[in-house]
Structure formats: C-alpha cells, structure tokens
Design a protein around this motif. Structure first.
Motif, short mmCIF file in Angstrom:
data_model
loop_
_atom_site.label_atom_id
_atom_site.label_comp_id
_atom_site.label_asym_id
_atom_site.label_seq_id
_atom_site.Cartn_x
_atom_site.Cartn_y
_atom_site.Cartn_z
N ARG A 47 85.49 -9.59 -16.25
CA ARG A 47 85.10 -8.21 -16.54
C ARG A 47 83.69 -7.93 -16.03
O ARG A 47 83.42 -6.89 -15.41
CB ARG A 47 85.17 -7.96 -18.04
N ASP A 48 82.77 -8.89 -16.23
CA ASP A 48 81.39 -8.71 -15.78
C ASP A 48 81.31 -8.68 -14.26
O ASP A 48 80.54 -7.90 -13.68
CB ASP A 48 80.51 -9.82 -16.33
N LEU A 49 82.06 -9.54 -13.58
CA LEU A 49 82.06 -9.56 -12.12
C LEU A 49 82.59 -8.25 -11.56
O LEU A 49 82.06 -7.71 -10.57
CB LEU A 49 82.92 -10.72 -11.60
N LYS A 50 83.63 -7.73 -12.19
CA LYS A 50 84.19 -6.47 -11.73
C LYS A 50 83.23 -5.31 -11.93
O LYS A 50 83.12 -4.41 -11.09
CB LYS A 50 85.52 -6.20 -12.46
N ALA A 51 82.50 -5.33 -13.05
CA ALA A 51 81.53 -4.27 -13.30
C ALA A 51 80.37 -4.34 -12.33
O ALA A 51 79.80 -3.32 -11.91
CB ALA A 51 81.02 -4.37 -14.74
N LYS A 52 79.99 -5.54 -11.91
CA LYS A 52 78.86 -5.74 -11.01
C LYS A 52 79.22 -5.47 -9.56
O LYS A 52 78.48 -4.79 -8.83
CB LYS A 52 78.31 -7.15 -11.17
N ASP A 53 80.35 -6.03 -9.11
CA ASP A 53 80.71 -5.98 -7.68
C ASP A 53 81.81 -4.96 -7.37
O ASP A 53 82.12 -4.73 -6.21
CB ASP A 53 81.17 -7.36 -7.22
N GLY A 54 82.43 -4.40 -8.39
CA GLY A 54 83.52 -3.46 -8.15
C GLY A 54 84.86 -4.13 -7.99
O GLY A 54 85.90 -3.47 -7.96
N SER A 55 84.87 -5.43 -7.87
CA SER A 55 86.12 -6.20 -7.75
C SER A 55 85.86 -7.61 -8.25
O SER A 55 84.71 -8.07 -8.29
CB SER A 55 86.63 -6.22 -6.32
N ALA A 56 86.94 -8.29 -8.60
CA ALA A 56 86.82 -9.66 -9.08
C ALA A 56 88.15 -10.36 -8.87
O ALA A 56 89.21 -9.72 -8.84
CB ALA A 56 86.45 -9.69 -10.57
N PRO A 57 88.12 -11.68 -8.69
CA PRO A 57 89.38 -12.41 -8.56
C PRO A 57 90.24 -12.24 -9.80
O PRO A 57 89.73 -12.02 -10.90
CB PRO A 57 88.93 -13.87 -8.39
N SER A 58 91.55 -12.33 -9.63
CA SER A 58 92.46 -12.24 -10.77
C SER A 58 92.31 -13.47 -11.65
O SER A 58 91.78 -14.52 -11.22
CB SER A 58 93.90 -12.13 -10.29
N LEU A 59 92.76 -13.36 -12.89
CA LEU A 59 92.74 -14.52 -13.77
C LEU A 59 93.57 -15.66 -13.20
O LEU A 59 93.22 -16.84 -13.35
CB LEU A 59 93.24 -14.12 -15.16
N LEU A 60 94.68 -15.30 -12.52
CA LEU A 60 95.51 -16.34 -11.90
C LEU A 60 94.74 -17.08 -10.82
O LEU A 60 94.88 -18.30 -10.67
CB LEU A 60 96.77 -15.70 -11.30
#
Length: 466
Positions: free
Chosen positions: A279-292
């Motif tokens: 969640r934090d990575l997505k908020a910072k970069d706009g995208s993040a790897p999936s949990l998988l």
C-alpha cells in the motif's frame, strides 16, 4: 499445377495429436507463405498453424472437431503454374496417390468409399470461396453453401458423409457421435441438425448398433424412452469427451496422484506488514508489485535455501534418480476458458518483485488468451497456486507432475490475531505446501514454508537482503 501437401507439423514437447478447432481458409482460397490456415488445440494450448506453401487451397484434410495426428495431411495447396515442384516432399506423392483427384476440386462429387486423409472417415465437402475478396481468416458464417453442386453419395458402408454446417459437426462432436453412423435427410444425403438430434434421441430398450453390440457410452432406457444412467438412475443430459487442455490436465493429475507419495504442511500467516508495504509503495510510486509477485520473490529465495524442493525424481531403466537444476522455472496455476493451465516463467531466480510482477502478468494474460505455446506451458520446476482468488482459505493441492512441490496461497482476510500479548484484527492468510516425500523429508518442507511465512510477516527485513 503441382499439388503440395502440408503435413501437421511437430508441435513440440512430445505432442502427437491436435484437435482442429477452426479452419481459417476455404477450398479455392489463395494462400501465401506464413499465412495462418487453421487453429488447432493441443494438450498445451490453442495455436495458429501457418502455411509453408503459396498457391490455391485444394483440399482441407479434416473437419472442425476432428483430432489429427502429427505427420498426417492437414491441407493440400495447388502451386502456381510457374512454381517448381521441389517444395513437395516425398510424402506428398504418396498422399496424392491416396486422395482421389476428384476430391481436389470443391465442385466435384466425392467418389464412393472416399475418406478424409486424416483418417476421420469424414470428407469435408461444400466449402466455397471466402466471399471477402481474398485470403485470410474465414469464419463458418462466411462459407457458401454448395449443396447444389454435389451429386448424391453412394449409400452403404464407407460412403462419403456430407456435412456443410460447422454447427452440425460441433453438435455431433460434443456428444461423441460419429458422422459416419448418421444418415442424412437433406438434399443429396446432407446431414442436417435434425439428423444429429435424431441420433441423440434415446434408442428403444434393448437396441444395439449395426455391429450387434451396444454403442459406446450407451445408457439404459425407461419405458417412456428417456436416456437413463444405469448406475444412478438419473437422466443423462450430455456426454462431453475430454480433449485438448482438459484431457492433458486430467492425465497429469491422475499420474501425480498415482506416482507421487505426497505430504502436506500448512501454516497461518499474518500478512498485515506485506499488505501495508504494498500500500505504501503504491501511494509513493503510483504502482506496486502484486502480493503474488512478492510471494514469488520469497519463493525463489526460499528455493535457493532449500533446493530439494526444486528438484525432481526421475525413474529410468529401473533406477530412481534425484535431478537437481541450476535455475528455477516458476509455474503459476491459472484458470482459463479452456481449463486449468500452468504457464511457466523460466529462470525466475534473482528477479526483483517488480520484474516478476511484469512477467507474471504478461505470461498469465497470454495463457488466458489461449496464445501460450508448449514453451510457455511446460518445463516448470516449482508451482505456485493462488487459489485464494476463488475466496477459499486452503486446499489439499495435487502436485504438478513431475515437480516435487506446490505452494498454495489462500485468501487474505481479517481475523483475530495475538500481537505482543494483545488481541487485534490482522490480515491473515494460510499457506499450504504439498511436497513429494521421496524428494525431501518434513523438516525441509517445514523449513521452506516457515521461511516464506516469516518473509510475509516481516517483508522489509527479507527484501533488504534480496
């Protein structure tokens, strides 16, 4: 003009047959080198087959729904007048001798006893030009009805059975009916939908086939004439043969259960920290790897520590051997319209979570589109099964033969959890590891599973060292 016969090519990975899904050309069409001429479904995927020849389509060897063997004729192409005959193989001459010349012309009647070169016993007749101004994809709806050009077939065993409608052929195929046993009631013996429906109607009690034996898959009948299964007493709605991907999956699963003495270990995992990291990575970069993708990264790291789970037991010449590999080919179970498949990401070791995420998305998308070939659907050394997407917590998974283990991931859901002596609500999931007990013992399996669980519970510490 010389006739060039294209044999169904070797599709790789030991595949010896394929089901003809769709013809993309018609008799009389002009085709070019590398133009797709048919879609076939193998035990791995649905693929387009390109033409190695240029010329005019003379014969389509088989009907949609037929199963063709590798090395048998797929299509015959009449070469242009100025083309040389060097491209025609020695096998072509033999095939030409076996196929009557009249069958090479779409307007010619089929002689008595003629059969398709594919061995199906059905001659594909009645496909006109595509009607769209040139070669290319031609769907059944665009094919012209040439009934008026056909002469009446000769009655009796081995006659050429006429089928124009792809719907009729599919209907017969889906119910396991042989067109050779269905009399046609249409013009010149054409087999119509009502003929297939009549063949599907239950036979009177005690009825037998022309050979004097009950038909394959026969069911008993009630006094009213309805088809009834003799074991359950229930009415039979349909019988659907297993083909292609589903047939291959059934074979592999049966072999796994029969040959692998598997054991299973599982553990509940507090995945709250991992969820928050993403969640934090997505908020910072706009995208993040999936949990998988994160779990996949932990798995590759875990397999480097516990390589036994990335090995395979191979039996040859009466000797069992453990085979170790210098890399990790990571499979991901994916549900598609054609059934369960396992696309494989080759040499997954050392890739970052972001790189794994991009590769997984691309690979599973290709598989769901039915475009993954044998290279993408084979050669795995370890499989991840994310059945949590179906809303379940756990599963007693069947190992993807001949691999040694499979990791299952359940859904992540809010559950009560004790943290530092206090009860609170956390994001909890269940990990399940099915493993071949011949390859490793419980201590190795438990150590690997605990490593994955610890990485999910404290991802920042683990990722710092990866």
């Amino acid at each position: 003009m010389s006739l060039q016969v294209f044999l169904l090519p070797d599709l790789g990975e030991g595949l010896v047959e394929a089901e003809l899904v769709t013809w993309l050309v018609n008799v009389g069409d002009t085709v070019h080198v590398d133009q797709p001429i048919a879609e076939v479904e193998t035990a791995k995927s649905v693929v387009e087959v390109p033409s190695p020849f240029e010329g005019t389509v003379a014969t389509l060897h088989g009907a949609e729904g037929d199963t063709l063997e590798v090395g048998k004729p797929l299509i015959s192409v009449a070469a242009p007048a100025d083309a040389t005959t060097d491209a025609t193989t020695d096998a072509t001459a033999a095939v030409e001798a076996a196929v009557p010349a009249a069958a090479m012309t779409p307007a010619s009647p089929a002689p008595a006893g003629a059969q398709a070169a594919s061995g199906s016993g059905n001659v594909l007749i009645g496909y006109g030009t595509s009607g769209h101004g040139g070669p290319g994809r031609t769907r059944p709806g665009r094919r012209q009805h040439l009934t008026g050009q056909l002469e009446a077939p000769v009655a009796g065993p081995g006659r050429a059975h006429l089928v124009i409608s792809p719907l009729v052929r599919k209907m017969a195929h889906d119910h396991g009916l042989s067109l050779a046993e269905i009399p046609g009631s249409g013009v010149d013996g054409l087999i119509l939908r009502r003929d297939v429906e009549a063949a599907l109607a239950p036979a009177p009690a005690g009825a037998v086939s022309s050979t004097g034996t009950a038909p394959a898959g026969a069911v008993s009948s009630t006094e009213g004439g309805d088809a009834v299964d003799p074991r359950t007493g229930l009415h039979v709605v349909a019988r659907t043969p297993l083909t292609g991907v589903k047939k291959a999956a059934a074979t592999a699963l049966t072999r796994s259960r029969r040959e692998i003495p598997e054991a299973t270990v599982w553990v509940d995992v507090d995945a709250t920290a991992l969820v928050e990291l993403r969640r934090d990575l997505k908020a910072k970069d706009g995208s993040a790897p999936s949990l998988l993708a994160f779990v996949a990264r932990f798995v590759t790291a875990g397999l480097e520590r516990f390589p036994q789970l990335n090995a395979q037991l191979v039996s040859a010449g009466g000797t069992d051997s453990l085979v170790d590999f210098d890399g990790i080919n990571l499979g991901f179970a994916a549900q598609t319209d054609r059934g369960l498949v396992v696309p494989v990401l080759r040499r997954a070791q050392g890739r970052s979570a972001r790189a794994l995420d991009a590769a997984i998305r691309a690979l599973t998308g290709t598989a769901r589109d039915g475009k993954a070939g044998p290279a993408e659907l084979s050669g795995g050394t370890f499989t991840i099964n994310n059945y949590g997407v179906f809303g379940v917590d756990g599963s007693a998974a069947i190992i993807n033969y001949p691999e040694a283990a499979m990791l299952g991931i359940g859904r992540i859901t809010d559950k009560p959890w004790v943290v530092e002596g206090e009860l609170c609500v956390r994001k909890v999931t269940e990990l399940t590891l099915a493993f071949d007990h011949r390859v490793c013992d419980g201590a190795v399996a438990a150590g690997f599973l605990r490593f994955i669980a610890d990485a999910m519970e404290n991802p920042a510490a683990v990722l710092a060292d990866l």
